[in-house]
Design a protein around this motif. Structure first.
Motif, PDB file in Angstrom:
ATOM      1  N   MET A  59     -49.521 -38.731  54.146  1.00 44.11           N
ATOM      2  CA  MET A  59     -49.749 -39.390  52.613  1.00 44.11           C
ATOM      3  C   MET A  59     -48.810 -40.178  51.895  1.00 44.11           C
ATOM      4  O   MET A  59     -47.429 -39.536  52.007  1.00 44.11           O
ATOM      5  N   VAL A  60     -48.996 -41.140  51.153  1.00 47.46           N
ATOM      6  CA  VAL A  60     -48.057 -41.968  50.560  1.00 47.46           C
ATOM      7  C   VAL A  60     -47.777 -41.356  49.231  1.00 47.46           C
ATOM      8  O   VAL A  60     -48.687 -41.319  48.493  1.00 47.46           O
ATOM      9  N   ASN A  61     -46.494 -41.050  49.037  1.00 47.85           N
ATOM     10  CA  ASN A  61     -46.237 -40.049  47.844  1.00 47.85           C
ATOM     11  C   ASN A  61     -45.658 -41.245  46.589  1.00 47.85           C
ATOM     12  O   ASN A  61     -44.517 -41.172  46.278  1.00 47.85           O
ATOM     13  N   ALA A  62     -46.406 -42.263  46.559  1.00 49.99           N
ATOM     14  CA  ALA A  62     -46.017 -43.215  45.464  1.00 49.99           C
ATOM     15  C   ALA A  62     -46.729 -43.166  44.370  1.00 49.99           C
ATOM     16  O   ALA A  62     -48.186 -42.862  44.338  1.00 49.99           O
ATOM     17  N   PHE A  63     -46.171 -43.354  43.017  1.00 51.64           N
ATOM     18  CA  PHE A  63     -46.849 -43.250  41.671  1.00 51.64           C
ATOM     19  C   PHE A  63     -46.414 -44.403  40.818  1.00 51.64           C
ATOM     20  O   PHE A  63     -45.367 -44.823  40.780  1.00 51.64           O
ATOM     21  N   SER A  64     -47.310 -45.093  39.925  1.00 49.10           N
ATOM     22  CA  SER A  64     -46.834 -45.888  39.214  1.00 49.10           C
ATOM     23  C   SER A  64     -47.239 -45.337  37.668  1.00 49.10           C
ATOM     24  O   SER A  64     -48.137 -44.328  37.574  1.00 49.10           O
ATOM     25  N   PHE A  65     -46.762 -46.027  36.759  1.00 52.13           N
ATOM     26  CA  PHE A  65     -46.865 -45.480  35.196  1.00 52.13           C
ATOM     27  C   PHE A  65     -46.833 -46.668  34.388  1.00 52.13           C
ATOM     28  O   PHE A  65     -46.000 -47.560  34.518  1.00 52.13           O
ATOM     29  N   ALA A  66     -47.994 -46.673  33.379  1.00 50.89           N
ATOM     30  CA  ALA A  66     -48.045 -47.566  32.359  1.00 50.89           C
ATOM     31  C   ALA A  66     -48.393 -46.883  31.362  1.00 50.89           C
ATOM     32  O   ALA A  66     -49.652 -46.322  30.856  1.00 50.89           O
ATOM     33  N   CYS A  67     -47.361 -46.985  30.207  1.00 48.30           N
ATOM     34  CA  CYS A  67     -47.543 -46.256  28.978  1.00 48.30           C
ATOM     35  C   CYS A  67     -48.058 -47.036  28.005  1.00 48.30           C
ATOM     36  O   CYS A  67     -47.764 -48.239  27.782  1.00 48.30           O
ATOM     37  N   SER A  68     -49.208 -46.519  27.343  1.00 52.96           N
ATOM     38  CA  SER A  68     -50.302 -47.297  26.313  1.00 52.96           C
ATOM     39  C   SER A  68     -49.833 -46.701  24.780  1.00 52.96           C
ATOM     40  O   SER A  68     -50.375 -47.167  23.999  1.00 52.96           O
ATOM     41  N   ALA A  69     -48.938 -46.022  24.871  1.00 52.37           N
ATOM     42  CA  ALA A  69     -48.307 -45.360  23.504  1.00 52.37           C
ATOM     43  C   ALA A  69     -49.347 -44.795  22.755  1.00 52.37           C
ATOM     44  O   ALA A  69     -49.757 -44.704  21.520  1.00 52.37           O
ATOM     45  N   CYS A  70     -50.401 -43.975  23.744  1.00 58.81           N
ATOM     46  CA  CYS A  70     -51.639 -43.281  23.127  1.00 58.81           C
ATOM     47  C   CYS A  70     -51.256 -42.038  22.318  1.00 58.81           C
ATOM     48  O   CYS A  70     -52.139 -41.530  21.731  1.00 58.81           O
ATOM     49  N   GLY A  71     -50.112 -41.529  22.882  1.00 57.28           N
ATOM     50  CA  GLY A  71     -49.700 -40.309  22.189  1.00 57.28           C
ATOM     51  C   GLY A  71     -50.324 -38.869  22.642  1.00 57.28           C
ATOM     52  O   GLY A  71     -50.063 -37.615  22.273  1.00 57.28           O
ATOM     53  N   LYS A  72     -50.959 -39.062  23.859  1.00 55.34           N
ATOM     54  CA  LYS A  72     -51.766 -37.664  24.324  1.00 55.34           C
ATOM     55  C   LYS A  72     -50.548 -36.825  24.792  1.00 55.34           C
ATOM     56  O   LYS A  72     -50.626 -35.744  24.762  1.00 55.34           O
ATOM     57  N   CYS A  73     -49.477 -37.299  25.435  1.00 52.18           N
ATOM     58  CA  CYS A  73     -48.413 -36.580  25.884  1.00 52.18           C
ATOM     59  C   CYS A  73     -47.444 -36.028  24.751  1.00 52.18           C
ATOM     60  O   CYS A  73     -46.763 -34.963  25.031  1.00 52.18           O
ATOM     61  N   CYS A  74     -47.611 -36.427  23.678  1.00 49.12           N
ATOM     62  CA  CYS A  74     -46.864 -36.095  22.360  1.00 49.12           C
ATOM     63  C   CYS A  74     -47.612 -35.060  21.860  1.00 49.12           C
ATOM     64  O   CYS A  74     -47.841 -35.249  20.587  1.00 49.12           O
ATOM     65  N   ASN A  75     -48.084 -34.083  22.365  1.00 48.48           N
ATOM     66  CA  ASN A  75     -48.761 -32.871  21.756  1.00 48.48           C
ATOM     67  C   ASN A  75     -47.903 -31.882  21.440  1.00 48.48           C
ATOM     68  O   ASN A  75     -48.522 -30.727  21.010  1.00 48.48           O
ATOM     69  N   SER A  76     -46.424 -31.865  21.386  1.00 49.49           N
ATOM     70  CA  SER A  76     -45.566 -30.704  20.787  1.00 49.49           C
ATOM     71  C   SER A  76     -44.354 -31.672  20.714  1.00 49.49           C
ATOM     72  O   SER A  76     -44.038 -32.387  21.385  1.00 49.49           O
TER      73      SER A  76
END
Length: 318
Positions: free
Chosen positions: A1-18
């Protein structure tokens, strides 16, 4: 399995939950926005042959993996049987479910004004070796905080930065953020963390009963006052910085509790109780600091007064 990941932040704030993990210097800078506390986390030591699995992704730890974890632990963490983290953290009511720095439109109010370094590291984890960051991303991709955000992608994706590929962090900005966050954690350990660890050793780390109350992968929260009392001895300036911080924190805690009382939520009550405890600890510390200090000798780790002052204020010490 290819263990590659990409990331594109849209500044949606969903991960800023604390509120985020922060350095003491960052808490001092944003003293009117984030309530600070110390989080003590328990992290079982890794063993050769241990399997780490997230969905279809699995890694069997070899000697090199364990050595990489040990290297991070030796420089950033604290060992007493298991490995423990001692970090400064922002605090708020979980019922609010948002970082205090978020604006009403979901954007970060301090993005260009001293955003905590740990936010730059997202979605990576500085306490995990680079070779295993794909597991961190796989876990984030499945977590509730990221559902619907569509920011983490398996493999390469147009418009997204390729973060990790085949056991390497390949994005230059991500590598730089990881390095700077790890350096910041090492500095925290030097300035106050090691001294707090030693101060808590007898009542916590050498007590099986006390340690049993911190589950594997869990945390215990305590007031940040022990860190403040460590650094006040560095100089009169550090003492005044701590007094100013305490005054701001007491006022912020009072405001947060007042807002919680207006919400009238039963699940807020334990947090209100803990915040009142933090406020009481601050007031006791302020009373201690009203007594003139002896001549400054530097921090417990041997840092010069100038270096500690510069660290807390964000200035450069020449």
């Amino acid at each position: 399995m290819v263990n590659a990941f990409s990331f594109a932040c849209s500044a949606c704030g969903k991960c800023c939950n604390s509120p985020p993990a922060m350095t003491l210097a960052e808490l001092f800078r944003h003293r009117d926005l984030f309530i600070g506390y110390i989080a003590i986390g328990r992290m079982p030591r890794k063993r050769t042959g241990e399997r780490l699995r997230v969905g279809p992704y699995e890694s069997v730890l070899d000697a090199a993996d364990v050595a990489a974890f040990d290297t991070l632990a030796d420089t950033l963490l604290y060992r007493v049987g298991d490995t423990f983290s001692i970090t400064a953290q922002g605090y708020d009511y979980p019922s609010v479910a948002r970082c205090p720095a978020l604006e009403d439109d979901g954007r970060c109010a301090i993005h260009l004004h001293g955003k905590p370094l740990t936010c730059e590291v997202v979605p990576l984890d500085p306490l995990v070796p680079d070779t295993l960051q794909h597991l961190v991303l796989a876990a984030r991709n499945q977590s509730a905080a990221y559902l619907g955000a569509d920011c983490i992608h398996e493999g390469e994706r147009d418009g997204a930065a390729l973060l990790v590929r085949q056991g390497r962090v390949v994005d230059a900005n991500a590598k730089d953020a990881l390095e700077r966050r790890r350096k910041a954690l090492a500095k925290e350990r030097e300035v106050w963390g090691q001294a707090v660890f030693e101060a808590l050793r007898k009542e916590l780390f050498d007590s099986p009963a006390a340690l049993a109350r911190i589950p594997a992968g869990g945390f215990r929260t305590i007031s940040i006052v022990p860190a403040l009392l460590t650094i006040v001895a560095a100089s009169a300036r550090c003492r005044q910085l701590c007094v100013d911080y305490i005054d701001s924190q007491i006022a912020l805690i009072d405001r947060c509790i007042a807002h919680a009382l207006l919400r009238r939520r039963l699940d807020d009550r334990p947090i209100t109780h803990e915040l009142r405890g933090f406020g009481d600890a601050y007031r006791r510390a302020k009373a201690v600091l009203a007594v003139p200090l002896a001549a400054a000798t530097g921090s417990a780790a041997g840092s010069t007064p100038c270096a500690v002052e510069a660290y807390l204020s964000g200035a450069i010490c020449l």
